[in-house]
Design an enzyme around this catalytic site. Structure first.
Site, PDB file in Angstrom:
ATOM      1  N   TRP A  18      -2.780  27.495 -19.646  1.00  0.00           N
ATOM      2  CA  TRP A  18      -2.147  28.412 -18.637  1.00  0.00           C
ATOM      3  C   TRP A  18      -2.019  29.618 -19.283  1.00  0.00           C
ATOM      4  CZ3 TRP A  18      -2.213  25.707 -14.616  1.00  0.00           C
ATOM      5  CH2 TRP A  18      -2.034  24.305 -14.649  1.00  0.00           C
ATOM      6  N   ASP A  46       6.134  32.244 -19.742  1.00  0.00           N
ATOM      7  CA  ASP A  46       5.846  31.226 -18.950  1.00  0.00           C
ATOM      8  C   ASP A  46       6.584  29.956 -19.518  1.00  0.00           C
ATOM      9  OD1 ASP A  46       5.227  28.780 -17.626  1.00  0.00           O
ATOM     10  OD2 ASP A  46       2.964  29.405 -17.829  1.00  0.00           O
ATOM     11  N   LYS A 105       8.627  20.336 -13.739  1.00  0.00           N
ATOM     12  CA  LYS A 105       8.453  19.783 -14.914  1.00  0.00           C
ATOM     13  C   LYS A 105       9.924  20.059 -15.701  1.00  0.00           C
ATOM     14  CE  LYS A 105       3.923  20.986 -15.379  1.00  0.00           C
ATOM     15  NZ  LYS A 105       3.066  22.284 -15.111  1.00  0.00           N
TER      16      LYS A 105
HETATM   17  C1  LIG Z   1       2.101  23.289 -15.068  1.00  0.00           C
HETATM   18  C2  LIG Z   1       2.012  24.610 -15.538  1.00  0.00           C
HETATM   19  C3  LIG Z   1       1.555  25.559 -14.954  1.00  0.00           C
HETATM   20  C4  LIG Z   1       1.146  25.481 -13.407  1.00  0.00           C
HETATM   21  O1  LIG Z   1       2.029  25.262 -12.700  1.00  0.00           O
HETATM   22  P1  LIG Z   1       2.145  25.266 -11.145  1.00  0.00           P
HETATM   23  O2  LIG Z   1       3.592  25.341 -10.536  1.00  0.00           O
HETATM   24  O3  LIG Z   1       1.537  23.925 -10.779  1.00  0.00           O
HETATM   25  O4  LIG Z   1       1.430  26.538 -10.553  1.00  0.00           O
HETATM   26  C5  LIG Z   1       1.742  26.508 -15.559  1.00  0.00           C
HETATM   27  N1  LIG Z   1       2.206  27.008 -16.700  1.00  0.00           N
HETATM   28  C6  LIG Z   1       2.713  26.062 -17.587  1.00  0.00           C
HETATM   29  C7  LIG Z   1       2.991  25.897 -18.850  1.00  0.00           C
HETATM   30  C8  LIG Z   1       2.524  24.642 -17.198  1.00  0.00           C
HETATM   31  O5  LIG Z   1       3.027  23.591 -17.541  1.00  0.00           O
END
Ligand SMILES: *Cc1c(COP(=O)(O)O)cnc(C)c1O
Length: 354
Positions: free
Chosen positions: A97, A165, A189
């Site tokens: 990511w 993020d 998540k």
């Molecule tokens: C799942 C995830 C993403 C991607 O997320 P989307 O909402 O599907 O774009 C980005 N960063 C992290 C840390 C993730 O766990």
């Protein structure tokens, strides 16, 4: 009921699923799926969701909470565009990511300096002891590496604006929001169903982008002014996120959830460390409490072990397709009893093999 160790979309509390289902059938006489996002009943949902985020994370004055779309993947672009000043930014690369965040920042013209990376060891640790240039617009990092099972126990110390993020560990532990200028996280998540993306943004950074290319839809200042209603928001995802936040508060908030997450992860890591057939893949001091990654020492045993955990009602234990092995994602709503089922399955497997 299955024990859902899937990495995302996440497990949510059963009560929340029930309330969400009720809202589909009857939300003040309509379905939540057909109500206008401008209707006062939905505006009340949005307001409550925002205020619950603020109280759950103890967000100080001077920050805005937004529910937008595009997932964390669009967050890579949005964060770079909105934080760009001189055009040079620092990134810490701790996995897939972060790598994507770097790539997307470059695409919108950022001159990216990779401050530190754990790629040399397959991203199995969190880099420490690096120096950060001070002529950068901001420092970006990924708080929890969903795929590799590593997590910052201490966030980077810097005087630069900090961008994170936080997709896979927001609401899982107490954090000090005042350390951050911008946080973004896909809802799916720990917060709610896929569809919404949460942004927590320090108001003073808004409207200062130096990018010559900033579409209205990617401008956080405009979204703040329109109170996340520039266009039709992801109504259902926000509604269920709100229900889940209410549930979080009723269970004692993030502090209580953090205690449970510590208990769950201790239980599983102790088994991984004690059991001779398994090995953890992340450096111990950087282990994630959300996504626990491990391997069988002897891969030839995998089909047998896979059959066993499936028979125990466990789903979603297979590692990310890019790394293989096993990954137990233990988001907030996963009960301790599910972790016990996994640990008992591992013990029983070893007993049979022994
Ligand atoms: C799942 C995830 C993403 C991607 O997320 P989307 O909402 O599907 O774009 C980005 N960063 C992290 C840390 C993730 O766990």
């Amino acid at each position: 009921m299955k024990h859902n160790f899937g990495a995302g979309p996440c497990i949510l509390p059963q009560d929340v699923f029930k309330q969400a289902a009720e809202g589909v059938l009857d939300f003040n006489g309509l379905s939540i799926l057909e109500v206008s996002h401008r209707h006062k009943d939905f505006v009340a949902v949005m307001d409550e969701a925002i205020s619950l985020v603020k109280s759950a994370l103890k967000i100080p004055e001077g920050y805005s909470v937004l529910f937008l779309q595009g997932g964390a993947s669009l967050g890579f672009t949005i964060s770079a565009l909105n934080m760009m000043r001189s055009g040079k930014a620092g990134y810490i690369n701790t996995g897939t990511w972060s790598t994507s965040a770097i790539k997307e920042a470059k695409k919108v013209g950022c001159d990216v300096s990779v401050i530190a990376s754990s790629e040399d060891k397959g991203f199995n640790y969190i880099p420490k002891n690096y120096t950060i240039e001070n002529n950068l617009d901001y420092l970006h990092f990924t708080s929890n590496n969903t795929i590799y099972g590593t997590q910052y126990q201490q966030f980077p110390k810097t005087s630069l604006p900090l961008v994170c993020d936080m997709s896979s560990d927001i609401f899982s532990r107490n954090i000090n929001i005042a350390d951050f200028d911008l946080i973004y996280a896909g809802a799916q998540k720990n917060l709610g169903p896929a569809g919404a993306t949460l942004y927590i943004v320090k108001d003073e950074i808004l409207g200062k982008s130096s990018s010559k290319f900033l579409p209205s839809y990617l401008d956080l200042k405009l979204h703040m002014e329109k109170e996340s209603m520039m266009n039709t928001p992801p109504v259902f995802s926000i509604y269920v996120s709100m229900l889940n936040l209410r549930n979080t508060v009723s269970k004692g908030g993030v502090a209580e959830i953090e205690k449970l997450n510590i208990e769950k992860s201790n239980l599983l890591y102790s088994e991984i460390d004690a059991n001779p057939l398994f090995v953890g893949t992340a450096e111990k001091e950087d282990r994630s409490k959300m996504n626990v990654t491990f391997l069988l020492n002897d891969e030839n045993l995998s089909s047998e072990f896979d059959q066993m955990w499936k028979d125990s009602g466990i789903v979603g234990l297979t590692g990310h397709r890019s790394v293989g092995g096993y990954r137990a994602s233990m988001y907030n709503a996963l009960p301790l009893s599910s972790v016990k089922v996994l640990v008992d399955t591992m013990k029983e497997f070893t007993r049979r093999k022994g």
